[in-house]
Design an enzyme around this catalytic site. Structure first.
Site, PDB file in Angstrom:
ATOM      1  N   ASP A 225       0.834  -1.198   0.000  1.00 35.82           N
ATOM      2  CA  ASP A 225       0.000   0.000   0.000  1.00 35.82           C
ATOM      3  C   ASP A 225       0.877   1.259   0.000  1.00 35.82           C
ATOM      4  O   ASP A 225       1.865   1.334   0.721  1.00 35.82           O
ATOM      5  CB  ASP A 225      -0.897  -0.017   1.246  1.00 35.82           C
ATOM      6  CG  ASP A 225      -1.894   1.114   1.273  1.00 35.82           C
ATOM      7  OD1 ASP A 225      -2.717   1.201   0.355  1.00 35.82           O
ATOM      8  OD2 ASP A 225      -1.844   1.919   2.221  1.00 35.82           O
ATOM      9  N   GLU A 274      14.697 -15.330  -0.582  1.00 35.03           N
ATOM     10  CA  GLU A 274      15.149 -16.378   0.341  1.00 35.03           C
ATOM     11  C   GLU A 274      14.156 -17.537   0.425  1.00 35.03           C
ATOM     12  O   GLU A 274      14.515 -18.642   0.843  1.00 35.03           O
ATOM     13  CB  GLU A 274      15.327 -15.806   1.753  1.00 35.03           C
ATOM     14  CG  GLU A 274      16.461 -14.814   1.914  1.00 35.03           C
ATOM     15  CD  GLU A 274      16.443 -14.195   3.302  1.00 35.03           C
ATOM     16  OE1 GLU A 274      15.647 -14.653   4.142  1.00 35.03           O
ATOM     17  OE2 GLU A 274      17.213 -13.243   3.535  1.00 35.03           O
TER      18      GLU A 274
END
Length: 556
Positions: A225, A274
Site C-alpha cells: 500500500d 530467500e
C-alpha cells in the site's frame, strides 16, 4: 463465423501451489475486500472464515491468486488501512488460526495468497505512536514518525503546507504530556494514520521482520500500500500551492515517488528471494508516468506494479492504444510484466466509471484479459456490479466522506472520489437478508434487487457476466497467446476500433477487436477471414458490423 463459448473445464491444478516458473508474469489475481466478500459468523461483517468457505468459487472462476485487503488488528478508522498490530488479526475478521486455515485451503485448491502490507503509516493506536505521545518531545519513538514543531510565534501553524489525501491539512497538533500545545505529526491520509519516518532504521528493521512473519505463515506475496510514499523529500519542503489532491499521479511531489524508496524495495526483494516458490511484491505506486512506475519493478526490486495509467484511461480507442503501448514499452526494458486493472476498492466500479453500462464493462474486460501481463479482478466485477451511488449519508464509513464532505472531490463528474459505493457487500443468493453474504445483515446497505446480480442467479446462464468471466479465464489459461509475452501486433481497423494479434509459443494466433466508437463498425476482411470466434462480449455471431461496446476474441 459463429460464437463458441469456452469449455469451462479447468486444467488439473492438483493440491498445493501452481508450480509454474514465473507464475506471476501472466497471473490473474482476484482482490478480496474481506469485510465485503463473505460473512462467516453472521455479524454483518465479512471475515476470513467466510472467505475461506468461498475459495472453491474462486478456483472455479479460474483465477491464479487471491489478494486480501487488510485484516490486521486495527481501530478501523480507514477500513483496516490503519494498522495497530501487523502480526495480529482483527477480531472482526477472526484470528491467526483463521488466517492459517485460509492459506492452507487456498494452496490445496492451487490458489496463491497475497496479503496487503501497509508500510507508509500505522494506526495512531499503534504501540510506538502511543509511547511517542506519552514520552513527549525528544522521545526516540517520535523519530519513528514525523513529529515537528509548528511554525509561527507560538507554533500554532502546521510545519508545512502539505495536504491530506483525504482533505484538509496533513498535520495534526498534539498536546505535550503536561497538557500544553505541543508538536505536530504528519499524516498524508487520516489523522488516525501517522506516517512512519523511513529514515529511521528501527522502522526498516520492523518491516523486514513483519515480512518474514507472514512469509513463514505461507503467504505468496505482498501488495504494498502507498509503495510510492515511504520516503519524503529532505526537509519536508513546502509545495507553495494548494490543490495537491488533484496532482496525484500527474507531477513530482515532495511526499511521493522519491528515489529513496528503491533502496527499501531492494532489501525486501532479497528477503522474498530467500523463500521457495517465488514469493512476490506488488507496488501500489502512483507515479507521474509509466517510466517512473517501471523503476519499482527493476530485476532487483519488486515483481509487479499497478498500472493506474491504464485504469484512468477513457473509453476511447486512440487513448487506450496509446496507454497500452506506453505501458508495455516502459516495462520491457526492465523485464517486468505489465499489469492491467479496471476496478478496485478505491475507485468507482468500471461498469459505472466508463459509462455505457454492462455492455461496455464486458467489452473492457475482454480487452484487458487479452493483453500481455498480469490482470487484477476486483470482487464483484465478475458479476457486473455497478457502483452504488445512493448510499445514505448516515451509512457511509469512508473517512474521505467526513474530511471532504458529501460531494467528495467537488469535480462534478459524478465520480466523487468517495469509496463506499464500490465496497458494498457482494450478493451470492437471489434473496435473503443480505443476498447470501451472511446469515445477518451487511455493514453497508445493499440496494433493493441486488440479488439479480448474484452468483446463484448468474451461474449456468451463458449470457451472464459471471459465465463470460469464467469462459474468458478458461480460454486465457488454455491459450499460450493470451497473457504471455510483452507486446501486441496492432492491426489496421476502422476509427474507434482497437484490433491486435497475439501469437503464442505454440504457434496459435488469436485476435482481439473491440469497438469503442459510437456506431457499428465493419471489420476488414483480413480480420474475419478464416478461423472461428472464441468469445464475444455480447453474443455477437460474427456476421455484419461489430456492434458498439463489443469485444471479440477469435482464433486464426
Amino acid at each position: 463465423m459463429t460464437q463458441h463459448l469456452a469449455d469451462r473445464t479447468q486444467p488439473t491444478r492438483g493440491p498445493g501451489h501452481d508450480q509454474r516458473r514465473d507464475w506471476w508474469r501472466d497471473a490473474v489475481i482476484y482482490q478480496v475486500y474481506p469485510r465485503s466478500f463473505a460473512d462467516g459468523d453472521g455479524d454483518g461483517m465479512g471475515d476470513l472464515a467466510g472467505a475461506r468457505e468461498r475459495l472453491p468459487y474462486l478456483a472455479d472462476l479460474g483465477v491464479d491468486a487471491v489478494w486480501l485487503s487488510p485484516f490486521y488488528a486495527s481501530p478501523q478508522a480507514d477500513a483496516g488501512y490503519d494498522v495497530a498490530d501487523y502480526r495480529a488479526i482483527d477480531p472482526m475478521f477472526g484470528d491467526l488460526h483463521d488466517a492459517d486455515a485460509l492459506i492452507r485451503e487456498a494452496h490445496r485448491l492451487g490458489l496463491r495468497v497475497i496479503v496487503d502490507l501497509v508500510p507508509n503509516h500505522s494506526s495512531d493506536r499503534h504501540e510506538w505512536f502511543q509511547r511517542a505521545l506519552r514520552e513527549g518531545p525528544g522521545s526516540p519513538l517520535r523519530d519513528r514518525y514525523h513529529f515537528r514543531p509548528g511554525r509561527g510565534a507560538s507554533g500554532d501553524l502546521p510545519p508545512n503546507d502539505w495536504e491530506s489525501i483525504f482533505g484538509g491539512p496533513a498535520w495534526t497538533r498534539v498536546p505535550d504530556p503536561d497538557g500544553t500545545p505541543g508538536e505536530w505529526y504528519l499524516h498524508l491520509f487520516a489523522p488516525e494514520q501517522p506516517d512512519f519516518n523511513w529514515d529511521n532504521e528501527a522502522v526498516r528493521d520492523e518491516f523486514r521482520s513483519v515480512l518474514r512473519f507472514w512469509l513463514d505463515m505461507g503467504v505468496d506475496g505482498f501488495r504494498i500500500d502507498v509503495a510510492h510514499g515511504l520516503i519524503k523529500a529532505a526537509g519536508l519542503p513546502d509545495m507553495g500551492h494548494t490543490g495537491q489532491l488533484k496532482l496525484l499521479g500527474t507531477q513530482v511531489l515532495p511526499f511521493f515517488d522519491q528515489d529513496g524508496v528503491h533502496e527499501i524495495y531492494r532489501s525486501w526483494r532479497r528477503i522474498l528471494d530467500e523463500y521457495p516458490n517465488q514469493r512476490i511484491g506488488v507496488a501500489e505506486a502512483w507515479t507521474p508516468n509509466a517510466g517512473r512506475t517501471a523503476l519499482y519493478v527493476r530485476p532487483d526490486e519488486l515483481h509487479q506494479a499497478f498500472n493506474f495509467h491504464y485504469l484512468n484511461t477513457a473509453w476511447d480507442a486512440a487513448a487506450l492504444r496509446e496507454v497500452i503501448d506506453a505501458s508495455l514499452d516502459s516495462m520491457r526494458p526492465v523485464g517486468a510484466p505489465t499489469t492491467w486493472v479496471l476496478s478496485n476498492h478505491d475507485v468507482v466500479r468500471h461498469r459505472t466509471r466508463l459509462g455505457g453500462g454492462i455492455a461496455r464493462a464486458r467489452a473492457a474486460t475482454l480487452l484487458m484479459l487479452a493483453l500481455p501481463g498480469s490482470a487484477y479482478v476486483y470482487q464483484g466485477e465478475e458479476l457486473g456490479l455497478p457502483e452504488v451511488t445512493d448510499l445514505p449519508d448516515e451509512a457511509r464509513q469512508d473517512p474521505a466522506f467526513f474530511r471532504r464532505g458529501p460531494h467528495g472531490d467537488g469535480s462534478g463528474d459524478g465520480q466523487d472520489g468517495l469509496r463506499d459505493g464500490c465496497r458494498v457487500p457482494i450478493p451470492w443468493a437471489a434473496d435473503g437478508t443480505s443476498y447470501g453474504f451472511g446469515a445477518g445483515g451487511s455493514w453497508l446497505p445493499q440496494p433493493d434487487g441486488w440479488g439479480a446480480h448474484s452468483v446463484a442467479v448468474q451461474t449456468g446462464d451463458p449470457a451472464s457476466t459471471l459465465e463470460l468471466y469464467r469462459s474468458a479465464l478458461a480460454l486465457r489459461r488454455a491459450h499460450a497467446a493470451l497473457g504471455a509475452g510483452d507486446g501486441v501486433e496492432w492491426l489496421d481497423a476502422p476509427a474507434g476500433v482497437l484490433a491486435f494479434r497475439r501469437r503464442g509459443a505454440d504457434g496459435v494466433s488469436l485476435v482481439c477487436a473491440v469497438n469503442t466508437g459510437a456506431a457499428p463498425a465493419e471489420l476488414p476482411g483480413v480480420l474475419t477471414a478464416g478461423g472461428h470466434a472464441l468469445l464475444t462480449s455480447d453474443g455477437w455471431d460474427g456476421t455484419g458490423p461489430l456492434p458498439v461496446d463489443t469485444a471479440v476474441w477469435w482464433q486464426e
